[in-house]
Design a protein around this motif. Sequence first.
Motif, PDB file in Angstrom:
ATOM      1  N   LYS A  25      -9.306   9.581 -20.732  1.00  0.00           N
ATOM      2  CA  LYS A  25      -8.418   8.490 -21.105  1.00  0.00           C
ATOM      3  C   LYS A  25      -7.341   8.357 -20.039  1.00  0.00           C
ATOM      4  O   LYS A  25      -6.712   9.342 -19.657  1.00  0.00           O
ATOM      5  N   HIS A  26      -7.128   7.140 -19.558  1.00  0.00           N
ATOM      6  CA  HIS A  26      -6.057   6.871 -18.602  1.00  0.00           C
ATOM      7  C   HIS A  26      -4.732   7.002 -19.343  1.00  0.00           C
ATOM      8  O   HIS A  26      -4.674   6.820 -20.556  1.00  0.00           O
ATOM      9  N   HIS A  27      -3.661   7.324 -18.630  1.00  0.00           N
ATOM     10  CA  HIS A  27      -2.360   7.535 -19.286  1.00  0.00           C
ATOM     11  C   HIS A  27      -1.851   6.300 -20.013  1.00  0.00           C
ATOM     12  O   HIS A  27      -1.001   6.398 -20.891  1.00  0.00           O
ATOM     13  N   GLN A  28      -2.372   5.117 -19.671  1.00  0.00           N
ATOM     14  CA  GLN A  28      -2.073   3.878 -20.390  1.00  0.00           C
ATOM     15  C   GLN A  28      -3.310   2.997 -20.316  1.00  0.00           C
ATOM     16  O   GLN A  28      -4.124   3.166 -19.416  1.00  0.00           O
ATOM     17  N   PRO A  29      -3.489   2.066 -21.257  1.00  0.00           N
ATOM     18  CA  PRO A  29      -4.656   1.190 -21.164  1.00  0.00           C
ATOM     19  C   PRO A  29      -4.709   0.494 -19.805  1.00  0.00           C
ATOM     20  O   PRO A  29      -3.674   0.119 -19.245  1.00  0.00           O
ATOM     21  N   ILE A  30      -5.911   0.352 -19.270  1.00  0.00           N
ATOM     22  CA  ILE A  30      -6.094  -0.197 -17.934  1.00  0.00           C
ATOM     23  C   ILE A  30      -7.212  -1.233 -17.962  1.00  0.00           C
ATOM     24  O   ILE A  30      -8.186  -1.077 -18.700  1.00  0.00           O
ATOM     25  N   THR A  31      -7.047  -2.300 -17.176  1.00  0.00           N
ATOM     26  CA  THR A  31      -8.082  -3.330 -17.109  1.00  0.00           C
ATOM     27  C   THR A  31      -9.118  -2.956 -16.051  1.00  0.00           C
ATOM     28  O   THR A  31      -8.865  -2.112 -15.186  1.00  0.00           O
ATOM     29  N   THR A 108     -11.889   5.706 -21.540  1.00  0.00           N
ATOM     30  CA  THR A 108     -12.172   5.274 -22.905  1.00  0.00           C
ATOM     31  C   THR A 108     -11.223   4.163 -23.351  1.00  0.00           C
ATOM     32  O   THR A 108     -11.526   3.444 -24.302  1.00  0.00           O
ATOM     33  N   ASN A 109     -10.099   4.003 -22.659  1.00  0.00           N
ATOM     34  CA  ASN A 109      -9.131   2.964 -23.040  1.00  0.00           C
ATOM     35  C   ASN A 109      -9.115   1.794 -22.040  1.00  0.00           C
ATOM     36  O   ASN A 109      -8.092   1.207 -21.779  1.00  0.00           O
ATOM     37  N   LEU A 110     -10.295   1.443 -21.529  1.00  0.00           N
ATOM     38  CA  LEU A 110     -10.439   0.291 -20.652  1.00  0.00           C
ATOM     39  C   LEU A 110     -10.317  -0.978 -21.501  1.00  0.00           C
ATOM     40  O   LEU A 110     -10.913  -1.075 -22.574  1.00  0.00           O
ATOM     41  N   ILE A 111      -9.501  -1.927 -21.048  1.00  0.00           N
ATOM     42  CA  ILE A 111      -9.299  -3.169 -21.800  1.00  0.00           C
ATOM     43  C   ILE A 111      -9.798  -4.361 -20.986  1.00  0.00           C
ATOM     44  O   ILE A 111      -9.962  -4.270 -19.773  1.00  0.00           O
ATOM     45  N   GLN A 112     -10.015  -5.478 -21.669  1.00  0.00           N
ATOM     46  CA  GLN A 112     -10.487  -6.695 -21.016  1.00  0.00           C
ATOM     47  C   GLN A 112      -9.394  -7.296 -20.139  1.00  0.00           C
ATOM     48  O   GLN A 112      -8.217  -7.259 -20.495  1.00  0.00           O
ATOM     49  N   ASP A 113      -9.803  -7.873 -18.996  1.00  0.00           N
ATOM     50  CA  ASP A 113      -8.869  -8.624 -18.153  1.00  0.00           C
ATOM     51  C   ASP A 113      -8.471  -9.892 -18.897  1.00  0.00           C
ATOM     52  O   ASP A 113      -9.249 -10.441 -19.676  1.00  0.00           O
ATOM     53  N   ASN A 114      -7.273 -10.361 -18.643  1.00  0.00           N
ATOM     54  CA  ASN A 114      -6.811 -11.608 -19.283  1.00  0.00           C
ATOM     55  C   ASN A 114      -7.372 -12.823 -18.602  1.00  0.00           C
ATOM     56  O   ASN A 114      -7.613 -12.941 -17.505  1.00  0.00           O
TER      57      ASN A 114
END
Length: 114
Positions: A25-31, A108-114
Amino acid sequence: MGCVGSSQAKADGNPKKICKPKPWKHHQPITKSELIQLRDEFWDTAPHYGGRKEIWDALRAAAEADLTLAQAIVDSAGVIVQNADLTVCYDERGAKYELPKYVLSEPTNLIQDN
């Protein structure tokens, strides 16, 4: 003769098999675009950490390939794999190459690009 915990040796004919890194897990959600930027920055600067450029190039190709091709790449480049997830490797001259998990797999905390 090596010990049970020793790393791969060319003479023993039993190279360490590469495997996927454990989930992280990255220290914060990342795109995805931020992850790609981190990877590009790492690979652009990696040769400045020491070692040979051709080994860095082989490690990049292995990191971006599927496991079977990655195994063939590191074997043909003479890379000695200490950690099966490729986070720590050596070349035949003993230079150490450390790869961060973000160049090897997605968090595991990869998020969608805007």
